[in-house]
Design a protein around this motif. Structure first.
Motif, short mmCIF file in Angstrom:
data_model
loop_
_atom_site.label_atom_id
_atom_site.label_comp_id
_atom_site.label_asym_id
_atom_site.label_seq_id
_atom_site.Cartn_x
_atom_site.Cartn_y
_atom_site.Cartn_z
N VAL A 24 0.82 -1.22 0.00
CA VAL A 24 0.00 0.00 0.00
C VAL A 24 0.85 1.27 0.00
O VAL A 24 0.32 2.37 0.06
N SER A 38 -5.46 4.44 -3.97
CA SER A 38 -5.21 3.27 -4.84
C SER A 38 -4.99 3.68 -6.30
O SER A 38 -5.49 3.01 -7.21
N GLY A 46 -2.49 -3.71 -4.29
CA GLY A 46 -1.27 -3.01 -3.90
C GLY A 46 -0.24 -3.06 -5.02
O GLY A 46 -0.44 -3.69 -6.06
N PRO A 378 -6.28 0.21 -1.15
CA PRO A 378 -6.07 -1.14 -1.70
C PRO A 378 -6.63 -2.17 -0.71
O PRO A 378 -6.55 -1.98 0.51
#
Ligand SMILES: *Cc1c(COP(=O)(O)O)cnc(C)c1O
Length: 402
Positions: A24, A38, A46, A378
């Motif tokens: 992340v 994201s 990720g 994510p």
């Protein structure tokens, strides 16, 4: 010189320069930041995921790309087969393209031509939602609600072939009563309107839309570019109400490569399938079905199923609700949560000005817009990182250090 998106270049805050990314986290020279966006809602697994990387490397050894005009290949075939079996109902026919906007254009073209092919040339109207966002190309701007985004469209005046309604059943019924014989489609972002302000609405609206579309023979298009692959807590909203055409993008490749797909049901496909060459769908993006994109999309779907992402998303929703319950402030109009999306709407946009910098100093990358402070993390995020994202939002209003 890069011309950056959605920015007045003269006054833009310089962007953060990313030199590495994993899980992340985004890394700049100085900082490690949790990506709470994201990368425009697409990087669901990720960054630098070993299996996604491997899928691309494996395909790269064969070829990166061949066109789908007159050629075909295994990654595109396997992805279309996977989507056909994985998607609900008879959403079986996959038209690939390189971005969500183009995939929406394709959906709108299909809807118009579906009736043209039957000589119903009066069906030129499109019903869509207030605050809709469907992309930045011209027709997608048209069906979008230009109030906050597409000022340039003012040059044309109001398009009489497009009607925008609020997400209220009464308005829906009224629009169908008035325009049903001239509509070719009703296009919606189902349950969650993203770029229009993370607006959430009830499934009852979509159920009624399905009934009306059936009654009046109007095509229902779900633009699930943002909502697809779990964002609302449902795998697809199409699992709850079946559209005639489904558009997927963003999370399709796990955010690795720009790719999208427009998926049609049997009935829609049959509207094109006959002996007239002019009944064919005349569309073909150069990079449609890109082999690297299809390979990584297949792996992304495999991870989504294998690692039970829906339970990860439920956990994100639970933690979010726990953290945000009882949180309020006079400047806040509403805090809303759905699946892995949370939005804090303020009355006055100036009340969130400076938030990006504030969050960055605390190790979170955020990109608020207009009146909306939001997170779409994510799905692989750990609890402590998610809590940090949410507490940073709350801290902004308390201005306490955390
Ligand atoms: C992002 C988005 C699009 C456009 O996708 P691009 O890949 O940016 O062209 C279309 N519809 C919705 C609902 C989106 O969120």
């Amino acid at each position: 010189m890069i011309w950056y998106p959605y920015e007045q270049m003269k006054t833009m805050h310089p962007p953060y320069k990313i030199i590495d990314a994993e899980g992340v986290y985004l890394y700049t020279e100085e900082r490690k930041l949790i990506d709470s966006v994201s990368s425009w809602w697409s990087v669901i697994h990720g960054y630098k995921h070993p299996e996604l990387n491997q899928a691309i490397e494996d395909q790269l050894k064969k070829f990166a790309h061949v066109m789908l005009g007159g050629l075909t290949h295994e990654p595109a075939q396997r992805l279309s087969e996977k989507l056909q079996s994985w998607l609900p109902g008879d959403l079986d026919y996959c038209f690939f393209s390189d971005s969500g906007s183009v995939a929406v254009e394709v959906a709108l073209k299909i809807a118009l031509q579906y009736y043209m092919n039957r000589d119903e040339t009066d069906r030129t109207m499109i019903l869509s939602l207030e605050h809709a966002y469907h992309g930045d190309t011209f027709k997608t701007m048209d069906v979008g609600d230009d109030e906050d985004y597409h000022f340039v469209l003012k040059a044309y005046g109001k398009n009489p072939d497009i009607v925008h309604i609020p997400t209220e059943i009464a308005a829906l019924e009224e629009a169908f009563t008035k325009y049903h014989d001239r509509l070719n489609c009703f296009i919606v972002e189902p349950l969650l309107q993203g770029a229009g302000g993370m607006r959430m609405y009830d499934i009852a609206f979509l159920r009624r839309a399905r009934e009306l579309c059936d009654r009046y023979d109007v095509l229902l298009i779900f633009d699930e570019v943002a909502t697809g692959f779990g964002r609302t807590g449902n795998r697809f909203v199409a699992d709850l109400v079946l559209p005639d055409i489904l558009v997927l993008g963003k999370g399709l490749t796990g955010g690795y490569i720009g790719h999208a797909v427009t998926v049609a049901t049997q009935r829609v496909y049959d509207g094109f399938y006959d002996d007239h060459p002019e009944h064919a769908l005349m569309h073909g993006p150069t990079f449609m079905g890109n082999a690297l994109a299809c390979s990584v999309a297949l792996k992304s779907i495999e991870l989504f199923e294998r690692d039970d992402y829906l339970s990860k998303i439920r956990r994100i929703e639970e933690i979010t609700r726990r953290e945000m319950q009882d949180f309020s402030d006079p400047r806040i109009k509403e805090v809303r949560t759905m699946g892995a999306c949370v939005c804090v709407e303020v009355y006055d946009p100036s009340d969130i000005r400076g938030y990006q910098q504030f969050a960055c100093e605390r190790g979170v990358f955020s990109r608020p817009f207009l009146n909306y402070l939001y997170a779409m993390v994510p799905y692989i995020i750990r609890e402590e990182d998610l809590v940090k994202v949410l507490r940073t939002m709350k801290a902004w209003f308390g201005r306490n250090s955390i």
